[in-house]
Scaffold this active site. Structure first.
Site, PDB file in Angstrom:
ATOM      1  N   ASN A  88      79.230   7.966  36.155  1.00 19.93           N
ATOM      2  CA  ASN A  88      78.475   6.784  35.755  1.00 19.93           C
ATOM      3  C   ASN A  88      77.785   7.061  34.415  1.00 19.93           C
ATOM      4  O   ASN A  88      76.794   7.784  34.353  1.00 19.93           O
ATOM      5  CB  ASN A  88      77.460   6.437  36.845  1.00 19.93           C
ATOM      6  CG  ASN A  88      76.716   5.147  36.564  1.00 19.93           C
ATOM      7  OD1 ASN A  88      76.402   4.826  35.425  1.00 19.93           O
ATOM      8  ND2 ASN A  88      76.398   4.431  37.624  1.00 19.93           N
ATOM      9  N   ASN A 101      76.019   5.150  32.602  1.00 16.17           N
ATOM     10  CA  ASN A 101      74.640   4.651  32.556  1.00 16.17           C
ATOM     11  C   ASN A 101      73.659   5.681  33.100  1.00 16.17           C
ATOM     12  O   ASN A 101      72.592   5.895  32.538  1.00 16.17           O
ATOM     13  CB  ASN A 101      74.512   3.346  33.363  1.00 16.17           C
ATOM     14  CG  ASN A 101      75.203   2.187  32.687  1.00 16.17           C
ATOM     15  OD1 ASN A 101      75.005   1.933  31.510  1.00 16.17           O
ATOM     16  ND2 ASN A 101      76.037   1.489  33.433  1.00 16.17           N
ATOM     17  N   LYS A 102      74.034   6.322  34.205  1.00 12.42           N
ATOM     18  CA  LYS A 102      73.170   7.361  34.788  1.00 12.42           C
ATOM     19  C   LYS A 102      73.034   8.546  33.837  1.00 12.42           C
ATOM     20  O   LYS A 102      71.951   9.088  33.666  1.00 12.42           O
ATOM     21  CB  LYS A 102      73.736   7.861  36.117  1.00 12.42           C
ATOM     22  CG  LYS A 102      73.493   6.970  37.300  1.00 12.42           C
ATOM     23  CD  LYS A 102      73.987   7.679  38.553  1.00 12.42           C
ATOM     24  CE  LYS A 102      73.886   6.815  39.778  1.00 12.42           C
ATOM     25  NZ  LYS A 102      74.387   7.521  40.967  1.00 12.42           N
ATOM     26  N   ASP A 131      72.172  10.692  44.480  1.00 13.25           N
ATOM     27  CA  ASP A 131      72.612   9.500  45.183  1.00 13.25           C
ATOM     28  C   ASP A 131      71.399   8.603  45.285  1.00 13.25           C
ATOM     29  O   ASP A 131      70.260   9.088  45.403  1.00 13.25           O
ATOM     30  CB  ASP A 131      73.194   9.808  46.557  1.00 13.25           C
ATOM     31  CG  ASP A 131      74.026   8.639  47.088  1.00 13.25           C
ATOM     32  OD1 ASP A 131      74.793   8.053  46.297  1.00 13.25           O
ATOM     33  OD2 ASP A 131      73.903   8.298  48.266  1.00 13.25           O
ATOM     34  N   PHE A 164      71.290  -1.467  35.226  1.00 14.61           N
ATOM     35  CA  PHE A 164      72.565  -1.628  35.930  1.00 14.61           C
ATOM     36  C   PHE A 164      72.288  -1.753  37.416  1.00 14.61           C
ATOM     37  O   PHE A 164      71.151  -1.656  37.862  1.00 14.61           O
ATOM     38  CB  PHE A 164      73.510  -0.455  35.618  1.00 14.61           C
ATOM     39  CG  PHE A 164      72.968   0.898  35.996  1.00 14.61           C
ATOM     40  CD1 PHE A 164      73.328   1.511  37.188  1.00 14.61           C
ATOM     41  CD2 PHE A 164      72.091   1.572  35.155  1.00 14.61           C
ATOM     42  CE1 PHE A 164      72.826   2.753  37.533  1.00 14.61           C
ATOM     43  CE2 PHE A 164      71.589   2.825  35.496  1.00 14.61           C
ATOM     44  CZ  PHE A 164      71.956   3.413  36.687  1.00 14.61           C
ATOM     45  N   GLY A 165      73.339  -1.987  38.186  1.00 13.12           N
ATOM     46  CA  GLY A 165      73.183  -2.102  39.636  1.00 13.12           C
ATOM     47  C   GLY A 165      72.311  -3.279  40.024  1.00 13.12           C
ATOM     48  O   GLY A 165      72.496  -4.396  39.543  1.00 13.12           O
ATOM     49  N   TYR A 166      71.328  -3.018  40.868  1.00 12.91           N
ATOM     50  CA  TYR A 166      70.440  -4.060  41.388  1.00 12.91           C
ATOM     51  C   TYR A 166      69.234  -4.331  40.483  1.00 12.91           C
ATOM     52  O   TYR A 166      68.347  -5.093  40.853  1.00 12.91           O
ATOM     53  CB  TYR A 166      69.928  -3.663  42.781  1.00 12.91           C
ATOM     54  CG  TYR A 166      70.993  -3.592  43.851  1.00 12.91           C
ATOM     55  CD1 TYR A 166      71.298  -4.702  44.633  1.00 12.91           C
ATOM     56  CD2 TYR A 166      71.686  -2.410  44.094  1.00 12.91           C
ATOM     57  CE1 TYR A 166      72.262  -4.644  45.629  1.00 12.91           C
ATOM     58  CE2 TYR A 166      72.657  -2.333  45.082  1.00 12.91           C
ATOM     59  CZ  TYR A 166      72.940  -3.447  45.849  1.00 12.91           C
ATOM     60  OH  TYR A 166      73.899  -3.391  46.827  1.00 12.91           O
ATOM     61  N   ASP A 167      69.191  -3.725  39.313  1.00  9.10           N
ATOM     62  CA  ASP A 167      68.022  -3.853  38.425  1.00  9.10           C
ATOM     63  C   ASP A 167      67.577  -5.297  38.162  1.00  9.10           C
ATOM     64  O   ASP A 167      66.382  -5.566  38.113  1.00  9.10           O
ATOM     65  CB  ASP A 167      68.261  -3.132  37.093  1.00  9.10           C
ATOM     66  CG  ASP A 167      68.197  -1.606  37.230  1.00  9.10           C
ATOM     67  OD1 ASP A 167      67.896  -1.107  38.338  1.00  9.10           O
ATOM     68  OD2 ASP A 167      68.447  -0.915  36.224  1.00  9.10           O
ATOM     69  N   ARG A 171      64.750   7.161  39.955  1.00 11.62           N
ATOM     70  CA  ARG A 171      65.537   8.205  39.299  1.00 11.62           C
ATOM     71  C   ARG A 171      64.667   8.972  38.310  1.00 11.62           C
ATOM     72  O   ARG A 171      64.781  10.179  38.176  1.00 11.62           O
ATOM     73  CB  ARG A 171      66.767   7.603  38.603  1.00 11.62           C
ATOM     74  CG  ARG A 171      67.762   8.660  38.138  1.00 11.62           C
ATOM     75  CD  ARG A 171      69.092   8.080  37.676  1.00 11.62           C
ATOM     76  NE  ARG A 171      69.798   7.458  38.789  1.00 11.62           N
ATOM     77  CZ  ARG A 171      69.929   6.140  38.956  1.00 11.62           C
ATOM     78  NH1 ARG A 171      69.443   5.302  38.081  1.00 11.62           N
ATOM     79  NH2 ARG A 171      70.570   5.664  39.997  1.00 11.62           N
TER      80      ARG A 171
END
Length: 190
Positions: free
Chosen positions: A9, A11-12, A68, A148-151, A177
């Site tokens: 990922n 973005n991570k 995770d 990203f994701g649920y942001d 994170r």
């Protein structure tokens, strides 16, 4: 110091590299020739982080860390949790995941939720875990185009904006994170 981050990922990688001191350089899975999908079959967030770190260390011989993350929603008994990335199916679509979550919360007044990140570090034959939690609530609609994701549907406690409306720097200060990464950095610096 160079260390493998067991994720594909980008973005991570960008988010965590921006928090690290210049003395710590992240090496991607791609850079070590790991192009396969690392199994994430545990039923816990901790278990998946451990599984990913152990996979890289055992198969490729590198010190590494893996994370995770799950979004846990109170009114949904902790869903989507460990299944956050594939909540709406194996296509792992952030849009589909958010749409499903908003649909499942329709009519519910309790929108309390938390993001939880667990980072597993395999270093010099030892394993260490670092956890970060960001509490907040699920909004009624998507807002913002950062992150990203649920942001776009997660509003952290004490803020009027979603994670997707905050700058990367502002998000890193308060995010799950960010908290787990700071614990990792403190450990590495010691």
């Amino acid at each position: 110091m160079k260390i493998v981050f067991a994720t594909n990922n980008k973005n991570k990688i960008k988010e965590i590299q921006s928090m690290l001191p210049p003395s710590i350089e992240i090496i991607s899975l791609e850079s070590i020739g790991c192009n396969e999908e690392i199994p994430e079959t545990s039923d816990t967030i901790e278990g998946n982080a451990i599984m990913k770190a152990n996979y890289v260390t055992q198969k490729y011989g590198y010190d590494c860390f893996a994370d995770d993350t799950g979004l846990e929603v109170d009114a949904l008994n902790g869903e989507p949790g460990v299944y956050s990335a594939r909540y709406a199916g194996e296509q792992k679509s952030a849009e589909d995941n958010m749409d499903k979550l908003l649909l499942n919360l329709k009519g519910k007044t309790n929108r309390a939720a938390q993001f939880k990140t667990v980072i597993t570090l395999n270093l010099k034959g030892q394993q260490h875990l670092f956890t970060g939690i960001a509490r907040g609530e699920i909004t009624l609609e998507k807002s913002g185009d950062h992150g990203f994701g649920y942001d776009p549907i997660f509003k952290p406690e004490g803020h009027q904006e979603t994670f997707a409306q905050l700058s990367l720097e502002a998000k890193n200060i308060i995010s799950h994170r960010g908290k787990a990464t700071r614990a990792l950095i403190t450990f590495l610096n010691d």
